[in-house]
Design an enzyme around this catalytic site. Structure first.
Site, short mmCIF file in Angstrom:
data_model
loop_
_atom_site.label_atom_id
_atom_site.label_comp_id
_atom_site.label_asym_id
_atom_site.label_seq_id
_atom_site.Cartn_x
_atom_site.Cartn_y
_atom_site.Cartn_z
N HIS D 96 0.86 -1.19 0.00
CA HIS D 96 0.00 0.00 0.00
C HIS D 96 0.89 1.23 0.00
O HIS D 96 1.79 1.34 0.83
CB HIS D 96 -0.90 0.01 1.23
CG HIS D 96 -1.70 1.26 1.38
ND1 HIS D 96 -2.47 1.77 0.37
CD2 HIS D 96 -1.85 2.11 2.44
CE1 HIS D 96 -3.07 2.89 0.80
NE2 HIS D 96 -2.71 3.11 2.03
N HIS D 98 0.94 5.77 -1.11
CA HIS D 98 0.22 6.96 -1.59
C HIS D 98 1.06 7.59 -2.71
O HIS D 98 1.27 8.81 -2.72
CB HIS D 98 0.00 7.97 -0.45
CG HIS D 98 -1.05 7.55 0.54
ND1 HIS D 98 -1.97 8.42 1.06
CD2 HIS D 98 -1.33 6.34 1.07
CE1 HIS D 98 -2.76 7.77 1.92
NE2 HIS D 98 -2.39 6.52 1.95
N ASP D 121 1.34 -4.85 -21.03
CA ASP D 121 2.37 -5.80 -20.61
C ASP D 121 2.05 -6.39 -19.24
O ASP D 121 2.58 -7.44 -18.87
CB ASP D 121 3.74 -5.11 -20.53
CG ASP D 121 4.38 -4.94 -21.91
OD1 ASP D 121 4.00 -5.68 -22.83
OD2 ASP D 121 5.27 -4.07 -22.04
N HIS D 172 -8.74 7.35 -1.85
CA HIS D 172 -7.68 6.95 -0.95
C HIS D 172 -6.37 6.78 -1.75
O HIS D 172 -5.73 7.79 -2.06
CB HIS D 172 -8.10 5.67 -0.22
CG HIS D 172 -7.16 5.22 0.85
ND1 HIS D 172 -7.47 4.22 1.74
CD2 HIS D 172 -5.92 5.62 1.16
CE1 HIS D 172 -6.45 4.05 2.56
NE2 HIS D 172 -5.51 4.88 2.23
N TYR D 230 8.97 -13.77 -23.08
CA TYR D 230 9.65 -12.68 -22.38
C TYR D 230 10.37 -13.24 -21.17
O TYR D 230 9.85 -14.10 -20.47
CB TYR D 230 8.64 -11.63 -21.94
CG TYR D 230 9.29 -10.44 -21.28
CD1 TYR D 230 9.69 -9.34 -22.02
CD2 TYR D 230 9.54 -10.44 -19.91
CE1 TYR D 230 10.30 -8.26 -21.42
CE2 TYR D 230 10.15 -9.37 -19.30
CZ TYR D 230 10.54 -8.28 -20.05
OH TYR D 230 11.15 -7.21 -19.45
#
Lengths: 232, 232, 232, 232
Positions: D96, D98, D121, D172, D230
């Site tokens: 998490h 910001h 991608d 948020h 890839y």
């Protein structure tokens, strides 16, 4: 030659500040430092990356743009520097960059409006953007004419080079100057910061008003007026 | 093998410039360097972070995209590089990144307009954005077709790969090239800078005019014309 | 003098955080730290670059703005700090910067709307922008009046300096404060981040709604309420 | 305790990547790493700056959010992590932050449209933005409900947590996850980059089309399909 060592050193140190301040990549800018008594200035050699510079690589040039000392070719913008030194007898250094935000304003062909005290701490007026040059001026001695374009723009606006130490050349990029090469570099960084803030200001409020006259006067004078109280 | 050492070294150094110049995060880009006499190029291995690269990890590939030497799988974009080397016989290096501003223009499916001399110092035309490929091309040999999409776009615009060394692939990201891998990396950083300035220019003045022809010609020729006077 | 050493050290360390956090260039900001028992605060000297600072160069000033100890002239914004310390008896430090995004909002003369929990983690209301001062206030004791302008704005909004620790001064730039100089610097960096996010939010969605009351309350209280559960 | 050392180390290293990648300032983010056999995860302690972290400061928590080992209080977002680990049995780490651009999109309450291959991608769909929670959910066990809000949003969109490893929580900020804590951090940086590019894309072309289906499929499958080519 020993007699040019002080301006070579000053020009070298000022050039090295450009990448350190985030104002250039690769070879996108140049600084010069003048010696008024000798009638010459030291300037960055053309196309040499900053990491490869040293004081002895700075090129010594007179006010007609003729190389006086140095093994390398001087900056391709040398004639613009020469013209300004010749006509503006109280400046000690000149800077040209393609710094991102100032160049974006130059490409937009707009003066940078005075929106706040960061601007007013350094200038009492909008930062002028010179019109793109005529085709005849471009086809002629281009860098030489760029110097005249800068001087003509200040004259049209009723400004002296001592009142404002920065300008945008339309479609091109900024030039700044000052009493020393170090001060001219400082002005380039201030201009870039003011240019970014003005861009953001218009994005946040498309009707943002210009700074009121009382604040322009107050902020400029506390730094630069006869009763200034900023600095030591 | 010893004979590939010089292109492995060149490709390695050029790849390491991508994160140093802020053009990639993680594994978002690749550079190759060619040896025309041997008919092969060295390219970044696929999905390996830059910090873990070394010259010996570069993969040697021929112009049909077949691995000739190296223990690792080459970049997933290898066939695009191979096609361009095969058809453009004077290029020495190719770069692909997802650099922020150039990629935003590619996603916008717009050419980058020539707004100033920073652009004109490197290109005389708008930087082309290739149209997204047809579904048939995508379903076929995708990376191979990307090379043809790039070549076709230049052809449609009447441009040669020597006149312009950078392109946007629509909805995807930029490719650049040059006489050396180092020059191709330089072009990627120039493109990113020009892309950012063009974005800001339109934000500051939605009616910003394209650069006038006389200035395009002047700036390009002082760097690249027969009488160029930029650099040493 | 030995008795001021602790606030000199605190002010020095807090000032040095400004360039480290990207909030200032050159000399564009100042921090002070107060000693309530001695009735004085330590503040950055005027116009001295951060790299040249040391604790002993901090200037000791009383709440009327009179220098009590120190060889250098204090920040030109000293009277604003003095007024706020005099009237707000529970603050320990004050910061003034011209950080890019917060200054752009100040120049736009707009409050920063509360758009998300990053904002609500620190403030329950929009960040106020004080109106530009009257010409009489500017012509008078400008920095002294700036302090009153800040206090008046909070009063008009029905806010106390303990509820909100940051403000924009219209056309000028932000001021922040806190229980310590370090906390005031933290608030300056939070303000800059919130200012950037709010600018981007409006650019992405020009009809972005303000944060709902329940979320404002929840986020502020989990950090600052009687039952807070953030931190150690 | 020795048995938790490997997840403490993984969580520590992943948390330290957040400031290194420019995704957080101060204490604005947290990472956790799970041990499925022990039924616990290691998570950042609440409000502790990254520079002060060490593996032994990570807090060990079970899937009901109960602290099992560690002297410090766990992140205030711990219950969100716990709920997701409990219901999504194949994830190994959660992040998490910001981060600036992703948070701006969350504040704008808009999904991030799939504009290019950088996005494709990693994801075949727009990156979802969960609606702000109801007042009842907020007033209840907020962080616990945030986990359900995330799961409900994926369910409404017909997506599984294995198809998409990132989400915005409206008003948020972003959450990301992955098979390991390191992969979850990688996803956070990818999200921030994609969020910035999408913002710029809309600024450059307000009618930019979403990526065509054939390209979405191609780019995702070359990295993640059964015949992916890839990586090593």
């Amino acid at each position: 030659m020993q007699q040019y060592q002080h301006i070579r050193q000053a020009a070298y140190e000022a050039n090295m500040q450009l990448p350190a301040l985030g104002l250039v990549i690769f070879t996108f800018g140049n600084v010069s430092a003048v010696d008024r008594q000798l009638g010459v200035f030291a300037i960055k050699p053309s196309g040499v990356p900053y990491a490869e510079l040293s004081p002895d690589k700075m090129v010594i040039v007179d006010f007609d743009g003729k190389t006086v000392d140095g093994r390398l070719r001087p900056s391709s913008d040398t004639l613009t520097h020469a013209v300004l030194y010749k006509h503006w007898e109280h400046i000690g250094g000149i800077v040209h960059t393609h710094s991102t935000y100032a160049t974006a304003w130059a490409q937009s062909q707009r003066d940078i409006p005075i929106y706040g005290t960061t601007h007013a701490d350094h200038n009492t007026v909008d930062i002028p953007c010179a019109s793109p040059m005529s085709d005849a001026m471009i086809a002629g001695d281009y860098e030489y004419q760029t110097g005249f374009q800068i001087m003509d723009t200040l004259r049209e606006r009723g400004l002296t080079y001592e009142e404002i130490e920065m300008i945008l050349v339309g479609n091109h990029a900024p030039f700044t100057w000052g009493k020393t090469a170090a001060k001219a570099v400082y002005n380039s960084a201030v201009l870039e910061s003011v240019a970014q803030m003005a861009y953001l200001t218009e994005s946040i409020n498309s009707n943002a008003p210009r700074l009121k006259d009382a604040l322009i006067k107050k902020h400029f004078e506390r730094k630069h007026g006869p009763n200034s109280y900023y600095g030591q």
